[in-house]
Design a protein around this motif. Sequence first.
Motif, PDB file in Angstrom:
ATOM      1  N   PRO A 250      39.131 -28.611  18.826  1.00  9.13           N
ATOM      2  CA  PRO A 250      39.241 -28.843  17.381  1.00  9.13           C
ATOM      3  C   PRO A 250      40.676 -28.996  16.897  1.00  9.13           C
ATOM      4  O   PRO A 250      40.937 -29.753  15.964  1.00  9.13           O
ATOM      5  CB  PRO A 250      38.586 -27.601  16.764  1.00  9.13           C
ATOM      6  CG  PRO A 250      38.509 -26.596  17.837  1.00  9.13           C
ATOM      7  CD  PRO A 250      38.476 -27.334  19.123  1.00  9.13           C
TER       8      PRO A 250
ATOM      9  N   PHE B  77      41.684 -32.587  15.612  1.00 12.41           N
ATOM     10  CA  PHE B  77      42.037 -32.723  14.197  1.00 12.41           C
ATOM     11  C   PHE B  77      43.410 -33.368  14.026  1.00 12.41           C
ATOM     12  O   PHE B  77      43.575 -34.308  13.250  1.00 12.41           O
ATOM     13  CB  PHE B  77      42.024 -31.358  13.499  1.00 12.41           C
ATOM     14  CG  PHE B  77      42.612 -31.415  12.126  1.00 12.41           C
ATOM     15  CD1 PHE B  77      41.979 -32.131  11.132  1.00 12.41           C
ATOM     16  CD2 PHE B  77      43.819 -30.807  11.839  1.00 12.41           C
ATOM     17  CE1 PHE B  77      42.528 -32.243   9.867  1.00 12.41           C
ATOM     18  CE2 PHE B  77      44.373 -30.904  10.581  1.00 12.41           C
ATOM     19  CZ  PHE B  77      43.727 -31.615   9.594  1.00 12.41           C
TER      20      PHE B  77
ATOM     21  N   ALA C 162      43.508 -36.902  12.219  1.00 11.89           N
ATOM     22  CA  ALA C 162      44.054 -36.831  10.857  1.00 11.89           C
ATOM     23  C   ALA C 162      45.385 -37.573  10.745  1.00 11.89           C
ATOM     24  O   ALA C 162      45.676 -38.163   9.705  1.00 11.89           O
ATOM     25  CB  ALA C 162      44.229 -35.382  10.438  1.00 11.89           C
TER      26      ALA C 162
ATOM     27  N   LEU D 167      37.358 -34.634   8.221  1.00 11.61           N
ATOM     28  CA  LEU D 167      37.849 -34.251   9.552  1.00 11.61           C
ATOM     29  C   LEU D 167      38.363 -32.812   9.546  1.00 11.61           C
ATOM     30  O   LEU D 167      38.093 -32.041  10.467  1.00 11.61           O
ATOM     31  CB  LEU D 167      38.955 -35.204   9.993  1.00 11.61           C
ATOM     32  CG  LEU D 167      38.505 -36.645  10.264  1.00 11.61           C
ATOM     33  CD1 LEU D 167      39.695 -37.580  10.338  1.00 11.61           C
ATOM     34  CD2 LEU D 167      37.698 -36.719  11.544  1.00 11.61           C
ATOM     35  N   GLY D 168      39.106 -32.467   8.490  1.00 10.44           N
ATOM     36  CA  GLY D 168      39.679 -31.123   8.386  1.00 10.44           C
ATOM     37  C   GLY D 168      38.582 -30.070   8.414  1.00 10.44           C
ATOM     38  O   GLY D 168      38.659 -29.084   9.157  1.00 10.44           O
TER      39      GLY D 168
ATOM     40  N   PHE E 280      36.591 -29.944  11.987  1.00 10.15           N
ATOM     41  CA  PHE E 280      37.297 -29.286  13.087  1.00 10.15           C
ATOM     42  C   PHE E 280      37.609 -27.821  12.762  1.00 10.15           C
ATOM     43  O   PHE E 280      37.630 -26.978  13.648  1.00 10.15           O
ATOM     44  CB  PHE E 280      38.570 -30.064  13.437  1.00 10.15           C
ATOM     45  CG  PHE E 280      38.275 -31.356  14.153  1.00 10.15           C
ATOM     46  CD1 PHE E 280      37.650 -31.360  15.386  1.00 10.15           C
ATOM     47  CD2 PHE E 280      38.609 -32.577  13.600  1.00 10.15           C
ATOM     48  CE1 PHE E 280      37.365 -32.544  16.048  1.00 10.15           C
ATOM     49  CE2 PHE E 280      38.333 -33.774  14.253  1.00 10.15           C
ATOM     50  CZ  PHE E 280      37.715 -33.751  15.486  1.00 10.15           C
TER      51      PHE E 280
END
Lengths: 307, 386
Positions: free
Chosen positions: B222, B226, B230, B240-241, B244
Motif C-alpha cells: 500500500p 500509493f 498518486a 487512491l489515498g 491504500f
Amino acid sequence: MKIHKIIILIGCLTASLGLHAQNISDMRLNEFLVINTDDFEDDYGHKNGWIELFNTSYGTVDVGGCFLTNDPGNLTKYMIPKGDVLTKVKPRQHTLFWADNLPDRGTFHINFRLEDSDEILFVSSDGRTIVDRIKIDHSIASPNVSYGRTNDGIGSTDGSGEGWEIMKKTSPSTNNVILDGESNSMKLKKLDPYGIIMAITAMSVVFVALIILYLLFKWIGNLSIKKHQKRSDDVAKQNDKAEHKFEETSAEAYAAIALALHLYREETELHDVENTILTIEKSKKAYSPWSSKIYMLRETPQLRKRN
Amino acid sequence: MEEHNIFSLIADNLSQFYEYTGFANATFGHILMILIGLAFVYLAIKKEWEPMLLVPIGFGIIIGNIPLFPGLSVGVYEEGSVLNILYQGVQQGYYPPLIFLGIGAMTDFSALISNPKLMLIGAAAQFGIFGAYGIALALGFTPAEAGAIGIIGGADGPTAIFLSSRLAPDLVGAIAVSAYSYMALVPVIQPPIMRLLTTKKERLIKMKSPRAVSKKEKIMFPIIGFLLTAFIVPSGLPLLGMLFFGNLLKESGVTRRLAETARGPLIDTVTILIGLTVGCSTQADKFLQWTSIKIFILGFLSFVIATAAGVLFVKFFNLFLKKGNKINPLIGNAGVSAVPDSARISNNIGLEYDKTNYLLMHAMGPNVAGVIGSAVAAGILLGFLS
C-alpha cells in the motif's frame, strides 16, 4: 524514548514556523489606481484611488486583522477590521479597498491616499510580516490608468515590480487577464472528436503506472524469495550438522537419554495425550471489565427503604 | 348557515390536503420509476443480485419517486431537506472515498503481490472506459459527460459516482444506477463473452499456485502503490489515498480496531447512505429521459468492451510467456473491478471445463488490480476533463 518525543516536538514546531493563519501568505496586492477622475466609484458615489487584493489560493482567506499601509516604518497603519463577513475572500477572488483617507466610511475605506504614498504594503495580522509590497511610480501614474499584475497573483512580492505592468484598462474586483472561457473539456472535443487521442494517452498512463508497480513488486518478490531461500538453506545446514552429531552419538549416550526420559515420566506422571477437549460448545472466556456492558451503562438507581 | 360553513370548511381542507397527497401529484413517470424500484428490490431479495446495493438503491428509487407537492423541503433536490443533506455526500463526493477506505481495509492484495504481472490485466480492462468514452462522444455527449459515462466500464460504483459528481453532476443518478445494475448483472454479461473469445485448450490452462507472501511485502504494497500511483495521477488522490490507507490499516497488524471499523460499520453506513440517496436522486422528471437510456446502452457497451479487452489481453500476453507460466484467459474478465463477483465468474467458468482447475485465487489478482486501475483512470479523466 523521551529523546524521540522531543525530536518529534521540535520537528512539529519548526514545521509550524512557516505557517500563517488561514494562509494570509496567499494574498497578493494585485492592482491599484492612484488618480481616479472617471473610473469606478464607491458606495457613496465618490471617485478615489483603490487597491485590489487577490486570493491566490483555493481556500477562503479572511484578511480581517491584517494591515494595509503606505509607510514601511509604520506597518500597522490601517488594520482591516475583524468580524466583517466581507473580509473573507473566496478562493481565487478579489477584494477592493478605497484609498480615500476616510476610514469612518467602513471596512473598505483606508486611512491614507495613494496620491500621497510612495509604496503600498500588505502586512500579516502579526503586524510584522510583510506579505506583499509594491512601489508607486508617480512619474507613470496617469489619471484612470491602473497598475497591476500581468497575470493575477503572479510576480514579485518584494516591491521590485516584477510581473507588474500598466493595465490597458482598469479591472477592479475582477481578473486582470481575461481567461479563455473555453473549458479543457471543450478544447479536447475540438482536438479529439472521437476520443482516440484520449484513449491512447489515458491507457498509456494506466499501463505505465501498473507496469512500474509490477516491476517494483517483481523485484521485491525476487528479493523476498531469495531471502526465504537463504533462510531455508541455513536451517538445512543446521539440520545437517545436527544429524552429523547424531551419528556420532554413542550407544551409551542413547541408553542414558532413554533412562532419563523414563525416570522423568515416572516421576512426573506425564502422559501422551493432553487433557484438551474438542467441542462444538461455546467456549467460556475469562471475564474482563473492558467487555462488560455493566460499565458502559448507567446504573439503575437503587430504591432505598426508609427506616 | 353556520353548520354549512363548517362542512364547507372541512371539505375545503380535505380538498387542499388531497392536493398535497401523492395521489393528486402522481404521473406515469412516478409509477414507472416505483415499479423499477420494486423490480430492483425483487431482484436483490429473490435472486440475490448485489443485495447490499440493490436493496438500498431500489428502495431509494421508491422513496425518490413518491409524488410530492413542491416546496415542502422534503424532496432530495429541495435545499435543506434531510434527503438533500444526505445527498450532499454523493454530490460533493464524500461517500466514494470512504467506501474506498473500507474496500482497502477488506482487500487482500496477496494474489497480486505473488504474481505481479496480473496487474497488467487490470490495466488492459480499463480499455472499456475509453471505448465507451469514444462512443459517447460520437453520440453527442460532451467530453466531460462522456468521461463520466465511460467510467461505468470500470465496474466500480464508488468511482463512477465520484467521477460523475465532478464531471457531470446531472447524470449522477443514471450513471450510478447503471453502474450498479451492470455490476449485479456480471454473471449474465461476462460468461458469453469469455466463452466466445477463448478456445477450449485455453480454458484448460492450469496456472502455478501463488507463492506465500511475506508480511513485509504486504505492508510495503500500500505504501509503494500509493506513492507511485498518486505521483503519476494526483487527481485520483481521494480514491487512491483512501484505498491504500485502508489496506495499510489492515496489513500493518497494529491497527486492527481501525481496520475492522473501516471494513465493517463505516463501509456499511456509507453503503446505506450512498445506495439510498443515489436511488432517491432518480426522480422521474430527471431520470426518465433519452439521455438515461443512452447511458444504460453505453454502460452495457463499456462492460462488454472491458471484459473483452481483459480476455484478449491475456491471450496476447500469453504469446510472450513460457509454457509453464501461461495465464488462463478466463481470468481476463476479472480485470474489470466488480470485486469479487467477476473473479468468481472466472472460477466458475474454469470449473465447468475442468473440475480441478480453481482459478479464484489467480483471478483475484487482476480483480484488485482493476480497482487500482479504475481509480487511476478516474484520476486521468478528472485531470483532463474538469
